[in-house]
Design a protein around this motif. Sequence first.
Motif, PDB file in Angstrom:
ATOM      1  N   LYS A   1       0.806  -1.220   0.000  1.00  0.00           N
ATOM      2  CA  LYS A   1       0.000   0.000   0.000  1.00  0.00           C
ATOM      3  C   LYS A   1       0.842   1.275   0.000  1.00  0.00           C
ATOM      4  O   LYS A   1       0.317   2.365  -0.178  1.00  0.00           O
ATOM      5  N   TYR A   2       2.150   1.140   0.152  1.00  0.00           N
ATOM      6  CA  TYR A   2       3.040   2.295   0.122  1.00  0.00           C
ATOM      7  C   TYR A   2       3.658   2.418  -1.273  1.00  0.00           C
ATOM      8  O   TYR A   2       3.921   1.413  -1.930  1.00  0.00           O
TER       9      TYR A   2
ATOM     10  N   VAL B   1       2.115  12.083   8.089  1.00  0.00           N
ATOM     11  CA  VAL B   1       1.871  12.080   6.646  1.00  0.00           C
ATOM     12  C   VAL B   1       0.381  12.215   6.372  1.00  0.00           C
ATOM     13  O   VAL B   1      -0.429  11.508   6.974  1.00  0.00           O
TER      14      VAL B   1
ATOM     15  N   VAL C   1      -1.594  10.756   9.538  1.00  0.00           N
ATOM     16  CA  VAL C   1      -1.177   9.555  10.245  1.00  0.00           C
ATOM     17  C   VAL C   1       0.243   9.759  10.782  1.00  0.00           C
ATOM     18  O   VAL C   1       1.120  10.237  10.066  1.00  0.00           O
TER      19      VAL C   1
ATOM     20  N   TRP D   1      -1.376   4.281  -0.341  1.00  0.00           N
ATOM     21  CA  TRP D   1      -1.793   5.002   0.862  1.00  0.00           C
ATOM     22  C   TRP D   1      -1.166   6.383   0.922  1.00  0.00           C
ATOM     23  O   TRP D   1      -1.758   7.337   1.377  1.00  0.00           O
ATOM     24  N   TRP D   2       0.083   6.463   0.475  1.00  0.00           N
ATOM     25  CA  TRP D   2       0.770   7.751   0.383  1.00  0.00           C
ATOM     26  C   TRP D   2       0.739   8.154  -1.087  1.00  0.00           C
ATOM     27  O   TRP D   2       1.614   7.800  -1.858  1.00  0.00           O
ATOM     28  N   ASP D   3      -0.291   8.889  -1.497  1.00  0.00           N
ATOM     29  CA  ASP D   3      -0.394   9.287  -2.906  1.00  0.00           C
ATOM     30  C   ASP D   3       0.216  10.667  -3.141  1.00  0.00           C
ATOM     31  O   ASP D   3       1.095  10.832  -3.953  1.00  0.00           O
TER      32      ASP D   3
ATOM     33  N   ASP E   1       4.196   0.719  10.599  1.00  0.00           N
ATOM     34  CA  ASP E   1       2.862   1.314  10.650  1.00  0.00           C
ATOM     35  C   ASP E   1       2.014   0.675  11.751  1.00  0.00           C
ATOM     36  O   ASP E   1       2.476  -0.197  12.495  1.00  0.00           O
TER      37      ASP E   1
ATOM     38  N   TYR F   1       3.351  16.587   4.639  1.00  0.00           N
ATOM     39  CA  TYR F   1       4.010  15.807   5.688  1.00  0.00           C
ATOM     40  C   TYR F   1       4.744  16.795   6.582  1.00  0.00           C
ATOM     41  O   TYR F   1       4.999  17.939   6.204  1.00  0.00           O
TER      42      TYR F   1
ATOM     43  N   TYR G   1       3.748   8.273  12.302  1.00  0.00           N
ATOM     44  CA  TYR G   1       4.626   7.109  12.252  1.00  0.00           C
ATOM     45  C   TYR G   1       5.861   7.400  13.091  1.00  0.00           C
ATOM     46  O   TYR G   1       6.410   8.501  13.029  1.00  0.00           O
TER      47      TYR G   1
ATOM     48  N   THR H   1      -2.469  11.145   4.195  1.00  0.00           N
ATOM     49  CA  THR H   1      -2.638   9.948   3.372  1.00  0.00           C
ATOM     50  C   THR H   1      -3.674  10.157   2.261  1.00  0.00           C
ATOM     51  O   THR H   1      -4.238  11.240   2.113  1.00  0.00           O
ATOM     52  N   ALA H   2      -3.954   9.103   1.515  1.00  0.00           N
ATOM     53  CA  ALA H   2      -4.896   9.150   0.395  1.00  0.00           C
ATOM     54  C   ALA H   2      -6.302   9.558   0.836  1.00  0.00           C
ATOM     55  O   ALA H   2      -7.067  10.094   0.044  1.00  0.00           O
TER      56      ALA H   2
END
Length: 98
Positions: free
Chosen positions: A24-25, A64, A72, A48-50, A87, A54, A74, A66-67
């Motif tokens: 997903k990354y 970050v 989120v 997930w990171w489109d 994650d 950040y 980390y 996310t999409a």
Amino acid sequence: MADKHEQSLVGTWTKATASACADKYPATVIFSTGTYRGTRGPGQGMVWWDAGIYRLEDSKTLVVGTATDELVTYQFSLQADQFEFTDSESCHVIYRRA
């Protein structure tokens, strides 16, 4: 003036982790000052990171957008040519500077 931590993430990074949980990354992520853009690899679905914002809260905390536009947090570590994070699903992901 940009934070010194932020400057060290600026650049192009390539994902080194091949595990299924890391799918997903993005295959590649480009960090600019305060924003990033992820690029999918061949055959990769939604990432997930489109693209988004950040920030580094400190030298060990990355936030970050996310999409889904959720911010989120980390816990991560950063060396000159590598950063890694785990994650919320315990997936450990490593990126290397391109």
